[in-house]
Design an enzyme around this catalytic site. Structure first.
Site: not given
Ligand code: ACO
Length: 431
Positions: A364, A306, A265
């Site tokens: 971010d 996201h 987050h």
């Molecule tokens: N790097 C690599 N793979 C990723 C990333 C990433 N940053 N984010 C998502 N994925 C992949 C997942 O592994 C998943 O792959 P799959 O379908 O093959 O299993 C797919 O993309 C979907 O990911 P989920 O985890 O289901 O997406 P969710 O909506 O739950 O997660 C999140 C969103 C937590 C932001 C995620 O993208 C992440 O961890 N990003 C990195 C952390 C980040 O930048 N957070 C800031 C968010 S913005 C904020 O809070 C202001």
């Protein structure tokens, strides 16, 4: 005629008709409240398809990449408004008139000082404490210092609490930093704007004069606007859930800060910078991309993806532009970390894995680079996010308590533990 949906059961149980609600914008919502009376709950871990409240504050369309505060698109606010005006808008629902804005700014300025004894709260922490740990502790401790005006059901009291929090959280954040650095706390200056005052409390010292750079102050103010609210995200939902019991508002905002601190987050911008530091050189980018795609490796590319925006994050374009302005002002265009960031962005945006999953750089990704250029240490990044989000948190808390129909939040669960069993005395238990 109101739309409904009918739930039918494969075992022949009587079907259930549920109303469908439609907001101003957004997907229609099935009102499932009647299900409990029929003996069913719904199951939705992570709230991926569940609306937890009605709200008139912020609207996001993740597919279209839209973000509105009270109906105003984020880019119009970012380029034409300022953080004080946006805070007023979030709280009151309308943009202020010139007089209303002056009165609001004056009220915020006059609440920036912390109770003198709160210095002792800071001094109780270890010097090396993470600023977020200090912010959570000190903001929670405000509940022990500000006892007046705490009738949560009195709108005037709620307004004073909102002003106090918006005004004092920057002082708490700057002092958390000063405490880390072993420097004297710097008192707020009422002649300065919100962003300038924060820069003054962070960077000035009794030894030499400090004048905030207006271009950098404007950039910071814009980042605060972009982070001011984001509807029912984890930290805002935490504030609402904590506040739904009628809890002390300072403690509720501290709980929101605790939720924001997580790396998925608000902790993400800190994680982005750590990742860029680890990358060290553009030649290492392919290795990090490979790891991000490897499902057996928990590593994720920080600052990408996201939960809601499955198209471009509308804040990312604005913050990217702001990032260029800051780097130009500071003559840092050749900064090696910024070069790594741009190359990483380019490679990821062309990669099939990221394209297929709609993983774009989020807000971010750039905010960390800007903060670093401004001289703000990595450990303070989430603290700045918490400062900006305070306006949204108090607006959402205020909105929840203004709703006469509000109830204590109490999710249900799908129990998967043991069935009933007899207690076994300790001497009869086997390993
Ligand atoms: N790097 C690599 N793979 C990723 C990333 C990433 N940053 N984010 C998502 N994925 C992949 C997942 O592994 C998943 O792959 P799959 O379908 O093959 O299993 C797919 O993309 C979907 O990911 P989920 O985890 O289901 O997406 P969710 O909506 O739950 O997660 C999140 C969103 C937590 C932001 C995620 O993208 C992440 O961890 N990003 C990195 C952390 C980040 O930048 N957070 C800031 C968010 S913005 C904020 O809070 C202001």
């Amino acid at each position: 005629m109101k739309k409904t949906v009918t739930l039918t059961f494969s075992d022949g149980s009587p079907s259930i008709e549920l109303p469908i609600e439609q907001g101003t914008y957004g997907k229609p919502v099935i009102d499932i409240r009647a299900l409990g009376a029929h003996g069913y709950f719904t199951h939705d871990p992570g709230f991926t398809a569940t609306s937890s409240c009605t709200s008139a504050i912020t609207y996001i369309d993740g597919d279209e990449g839209l973000l509105y505060y009270r109906g105003y698109p984020i880019d119009e606010l970012a380029y034409q408004s300022d953080y004080m005006e946006v805070s007023y808008l979030l709280l009151h629902g309308e943009l202020p008139t010139a007089e209303q804005k002056t009165a609001f700014e004056q009220s915020i300025r006059h609440h920036t000082l912390l109770h003198d004894q709160m210095e002792n709260v800071f001094r109780g922490f270890r010097r090396s404490a993470h600023p977020m740990a200090v912010m959570i502790g000190v903001t929670g401790a405000m509940s022990a210092f500000y006892h007046s005006g705490l009738d949560n059901f009195n709108p005037q009291h709620r307004e004073v609490v909102a002003h106090r929090l918006i005004a004092k959280v920057p002082t708490v954040a700057a002092w958390a930093y000063k405490f880390n650095e072993g420097q004297p706390f710097v008192y707020p200056q009422n002649r300065l704007s919100y962003a300038e005052n924060f820069m003054h409390m962070m960077f000035s010292s009794p030894c030499e004069p400090y004048e905030p750079n207006p271009v950098l102050a404007r950039a910071l103010d814009r980042i605060f606007i972009l982070h001011a609210d984001h509807e029912q995200n984890a930290s805002t939902s935490t504030v609402r859930l904590a506040g739904s019991s009628g809890a002390n508002p300072y403690a509720c905002i501290a709980s929101g800060m605790a939720s924001l601190w997580g790396p998925l987050h608000g902790g993400a911008n800190e994680a982005v910078l750590r990742m860029l530091e680890e990358m060290d050189h553009v030649s290492k980018i392919p290795e990090f991309i490979r790891r991000a795609k490897d499902k057996s490796d928990p590593f994720r590319l920080m600052g990408f993806g996201h939960r809601i925006y499955k198209n471009v994050d509308p804040r990312a374009a604005i913050i990217r532009q702001t990032c260029y302005e800051v780097l130009d002002e500071l003559d840092l265009r050749d900064d090696p970390q910024f070069k790594i960031a741009l190359e990483l962005e380019r490679i990821a945006l062309e990669d099939e894995y990221f394209i297929a999953r709609k993983l774009y750089p989020n807000v971010d990704f750039y905010s960390g680079i800007i903060f670093r250029a401004l001289g703000i240490p990595t450990s303070m990044f989430t603290a700045l996010f918490a400062m900006a989000r305070t306006a949204g948190w108090v607006a959402q808390w205020h909105e929840m308590l203004s709703d006469p129909a509000h109830k204590i939040g109490r999710p249900r669960q799908l129990y998967t533990g043991s069935a009933r069993r007899e207690f076994v005395p300790i001497e009869q238990r086997k390993a």
